[in-house]
Write a protein that holds these residues in place. Structure first.
Motif, mmCIF file in Angstrom:
data_model
loop_
_atom_site.group_PDB
_atom_site.id
_atom_site.type_symbol
_atom_site.label_atom_id
_atom_site.label_comp_id
_atom_site.label_asym_id
_atom_site.label_seq_id
_atom_site.Cartn_x
_atom_site.Cartn_y
_atom_site.Cartn_z
ATOM 1 N N ILE A 267 98.177 -21.096 -145.272
ATOM 2 C CA ILE A 267 98.900 -19.912 -145.711
ATOM 3 C C ILE A 267 98.192 -18.650 -145.220
ATOM 4 O O ILE A 267 98.820 -17.682 -144.794
ATOM 5 N N ILE A 268 96.859 -18.676 -145.301
ATOM 6 C CA ILE A 268 96.060 -17.574 -144.754
ATOM 7 C C ILE A 268 95.781 -17.891 -143.287
ATOM 8 O O ILE A 268 95.047 -18.831 -142.987
ATOM 9 N N PRO A 269 96.365 -17.172 -142.353
ATOM 10 C CA PRO A 269 96.196 -17.535 -140.937
ATOM 11 C C PRO A 269 94.765 -17.305 -140.475
ATOM 12 O O PRO A 269 94.076 -16.386 -140.934
ATOM 13 N N ALA A 270 94.334 -18.166 -139.560
ATOM 14 C CA ALA A 270 93.001 -18.014 -138.980
ATOM 15 C C ALA A 270 92.990 -16.839 -138.010
ATOM 16 O O ALA A 270 93.974 -16.585 -137.302
ATOM 17 N N ARG A 271 91.910 -16.112 -138.012
ATOM 18 C CA ARG A 271 91.798 -14.985 -137.101
ATOM 19 C C ARG A 271 91.646 -15.478 -135.662
ATOM 20 O O ARG A 271 90.858 -16.395 -135.396
ATOM 21 N N PRO A 272 92.367 -14.903 -134.727
ATOM 22 C CA PRO A 272 92.176 -15.293 -133.327
ATOM 23 C C PRO A 272 90.791 -14.860 -132.847
ATOM 24 O O PRO A 272 90.312 -13.774 -133.181
ATOM 25 N N GLY A 273 90.157 -15.710 -132.082
ATOM 26 C CA GLY A 273 88.830 -15.391 -131.562
ATOM 27 C C GLY A 273 88.917 -14.420 -130.403
ATOM 28 O O GLY A 273 89.993 -14.119 -129.876
ATOM 29 N N ALA A 275 88.635 -12.920 -126.614
ATOM 30 C CA ALA A 275 89.072 -13.508 -125.343
ATOM 31 C C ALA A 275 87.908 -14.102 -124.572
ATOM 32 O O ALA A 275 88.061 -15.070 -123.827
ATOM 33 N N VAL A 276 86.732 -13.523 -124.736
ATOM 34 C CA VAL A 276 85.541 -13.988 -124.022
ATOM 35 C C VAL A 276 84.497 -14.379 -125.053
ATOM 36 O O VAL A 276 84.228 -13.619 -126.000
ATOM 37 N N ALA A 277 83.912 -15.557 -124.887
ATOM 38 C CA ALA A 277 82.920 -16.039 -125.844
ATOM 39 C C ALA A 277 81.659 -15.194 -125.777
ATOM 40 O O ALA A 277 81.298 -14.661 -124.717
ATOM 41 N N ALA A 278 81.005 -15.082 -126.905
ATOM 42 C CA ALA A 278 79.733 -14.351 -126.956
ATOM 43 C C ALA A 278 78.675 -15.095 -126.152
ATOM 44 O O ALA A 278 78.753 -16.312 -125.945
ATOM 45 N N ALA A 279 77.674 -14.357 -125.726
ATOM 46 C CA ALA A 279 76.612 -14.957 -124.917
ATOM 47 C C ALA A 279 75.890 -16.065 -125.664
ATOM 48 O O ALA A 279 75.410 -17.035 -125.060
ATOM 49 N N GLY A 280 75.813 -15.942 -126.993
ATOM 50 C CA GLY A 280 75.113 -16.949 -127.770
ATOM 51 C C GLY A 280 75.790 -18.301 -127.778
ATOM 52 O O GLY A 280 75.168 -19.312 -128.107
ATOM 53 N N LEU A 281 77.070 -18.364 -127.426
ATOM 54 C CA LEU A 281 77.793 -19.632 -127.422
ATOM 55 C C LEU A 281 77.691 -20.364 -126.100
ATOM 56 O O LEU A 281 78.374 -21.366 -125.887
#
Length: 531
Positions: A267-273, A275-281
């Motif tokens: 019901i509570i939609p997930a926030r879209p991440g 467009a570009v992943a953080a350097a830590g990932l």
């Protein structure tokens, strides 16, 4: 098609999947009150000792904060209900929350629910099966509790009231988990929401029972309602109707929300991440940190509060146990061999170790959850190596559990030191005693890694290892079990610091066992098929 078709088959599947862990928790929680009834007469054998018990324990705000209100400590049954009522309701609440989430939202995360829904399965079958499984566990726990107390000589009316209160508390938090499963998009978020409700309920009860001018707060807590039933102290049967009505309301809300969302969505939609992943990932450790940081933060906050609470109580523990020499002798035997305050500190750091082991198991099983959700295979087809990925998660299992002990030991030592005006002396002693638990914690983590690496289909048995170790160490001495049985738990071999003499040999042996188990588990994970 009937919206409930397939419920019986899904319930049987859920019970089969939980056939190891769930019965262990049910039996431990159910037999705990009756198993300790016999000790009351030996600890408080006469009217004077029981009057002292009522005067000290019953009027102690710190103990009311921890255990709830003491309505009648003049009988064994009344004492057992006060000592274990809130504790059993709290633990059973978490058991029911995780059970419902496991068989509802987690099934959607893995894609199994979508496959089942494409067959002859009703819309509400999965939710009903999850609630039935958790509700059955709560019911059996309450039944065992009531029968055990009644068989031990407690009045039948109070036994039934206590058993019903425990069972209905489990039902209520099962329904809360069902609502959270509809609101959240992922299983870990649903667990977090429902666990936050459990924590808030316990906090409201604690503040309401400890503060004389805020007693009304405990009436806002379903955990507080279990105490307000007042088993063996003039039962208030109508309070059970509050738990039942609240359960029906929450369950009805869950069933109303379910048709309003798609499978796999909340019901509570997930926030879209981004467009570009953080350097830590860009590394395995960065991904592991992203997956574990919320879990670790919650556990750290809990250990800080728990350490501060127990540390503030330590200085007054001599008044808490009353004038009974039997109680003093037993408490010192449980915690160590020196002064009662040191014995109490030894007992609480042992509890810190046992709870930290539960976190270690939960963090270890995260990589298995990623595996069953088919999120490991896309990573392993790249340059990421298996042991690199596993090792990134084990950093949080091993170092995270150590950090929990540091936080808990520091908070307890600091608060105790402030109360006795000796921070420089007490803080290092309590912190060292907490860190001494680490080899035993790592043994439990190592055995969990061994199971994940060699027999992943039984990965949930890691909870059984932690539960058995905790139960033997915590209740084995009280039940006077044979030493050969107590030695099964790694926590039995830890020196009872800060009162006992430090001995390095058992710590080295436990560390060696943990290393062997970790190495064997990692080797098995490297060689076996993923999935």
């Amino acid at each position: 098609m009937n919206d409930l078709v397939g419920t019986r088959q899904l319930t049987r599947l859920a019970l089969r999947r939980d056939r190891i862990v769930l019965p262990i928790w049910v039996v431990i929680l159910g037999v705990l009150p009756a198993s300790t009834m016999g000790l009351y007469d030996s600890l408080y054998p006469d009217a004077a000792a029981r009057a002292s018990l009522t005067r000290t324990m019953g009027a102690n705000p710190s103990l009311s904060l921890l255990y709830g209100p003491a309505f009648d400590l003049s009988t064994a049954a009344g004492f057992v209900v006060w000592r274990y009522g809130s504790f059993i309701a709290l633990v059973l609440a978490f058991v029911c929350v995780f059970t419902v989430t496991r068989h509802t939202r987690q099934e959607e995360d893995t894609g199994r629910q979508e496959l089942l829904s494409s067959a002859v399965t009703g819309r509400f079958a999965g939710l009903t099966a999850g609630l039935t499984t958790a509700g059955l566990a709560a019911t059996v726990t309450g039944l065992i509790t009531a029968v055990g107390l009644s068989a031990g000589g407690a009045p039948a009316a109070g036994s039934i009231a206590f058993g019903l209160g425990i069972a209905l508390a489990g039902w209520f938090f099962s329904a809360v988990a069902a609502v959270a499963a509809q609101l959240a998009t992922y299983a870990r978020t649903a667990n977090g929401l429902a666990s936050a409700v459990v924590g808030a309920a316990f906090l409201l009860r604690a503040i309401g029972d400890a503060a004389t001018d805020l007693h009304w707060l405990s009436w806002l807590s379903p955990i507080g309602w279990v105490s307000q039933v007042r088993p063996f102290a003039g039962e208030r049967w109508w309070v059970l109707l509050l738990l039942f009505a609240a359960t029906i309301a929450c369950a009805g809300l869950a069933y109303a929300l379910l048709p309003r969302r798609d499978i796999g969505m909340g019901i509570i939609p997930a926030r879209p991440g981004p467009a570009v992943a953080a350097a830590g990932l860009r590394s395995s450790f960065g991904l592991a940190w992203r997956l574990h940081r919320g879990l670790l933060s919650g556990w750290l906050a809990g250990f800080a509060v728990m350490g501060a609470l127990f540390g503030s109580m330590a200085a007054g523990i001599g008044d808490v146990v009353g004038d009974s020499p039997q109680a003093k002798e037993m408490f010192e035997r449980l915690g160590g061999a020196s002064a009662m305050v040191d014995a109490f500190l030894a007992a609480i750091v042992s509890i810190f170790g046992m709870i930290a082991a539960m976190y270690g198991v939960q963090a270890t099983l995260r990589i298995r959850a990623e595996e069953t959700a088919v999120r490991l295979e896309p990573l392993l087809v790249t340059r990421v190596r298996r042991l690199e990925l596993l090792g990134s998660h084990l950093v949080f299992s091993l170092a995270g559990s150590a950090l929990l002990l540091v936080v808990g030991g520091t908070a307890a030592g600091l608060l105790h030191g402030l109360r006795v005006s000796d921070v420089s002396g007490q803080l290092p002693a309590v912190l060292g005693a907490a860190l001494a638990q680490l080899p035993a914690v790592w043994v439990v983590v190592g055995l969990s890694v061994l199971i994940v690496g060699l027999v992943p289909r039984y990965a949930m048995a890691g909870w059984s290892v932690a539960s058995l170790s905790l139960a033997l160490a915590l209740y084995g001495p009280v039940l006077q079990l044979p030493q050969i049985v107590l030695d099964i738990s790694p926590f039995t071999h830890i020196p009872k610091l800060p009162s006992a003499h430090f001995t390095a040999t058992p710590l080295l042996w436990l560390t060696g066992i943990a290393l062997v188990a970790l190495a064997a588990g990692m080797a098995g994970f490297r060689r076996r098929d993923i999935g």
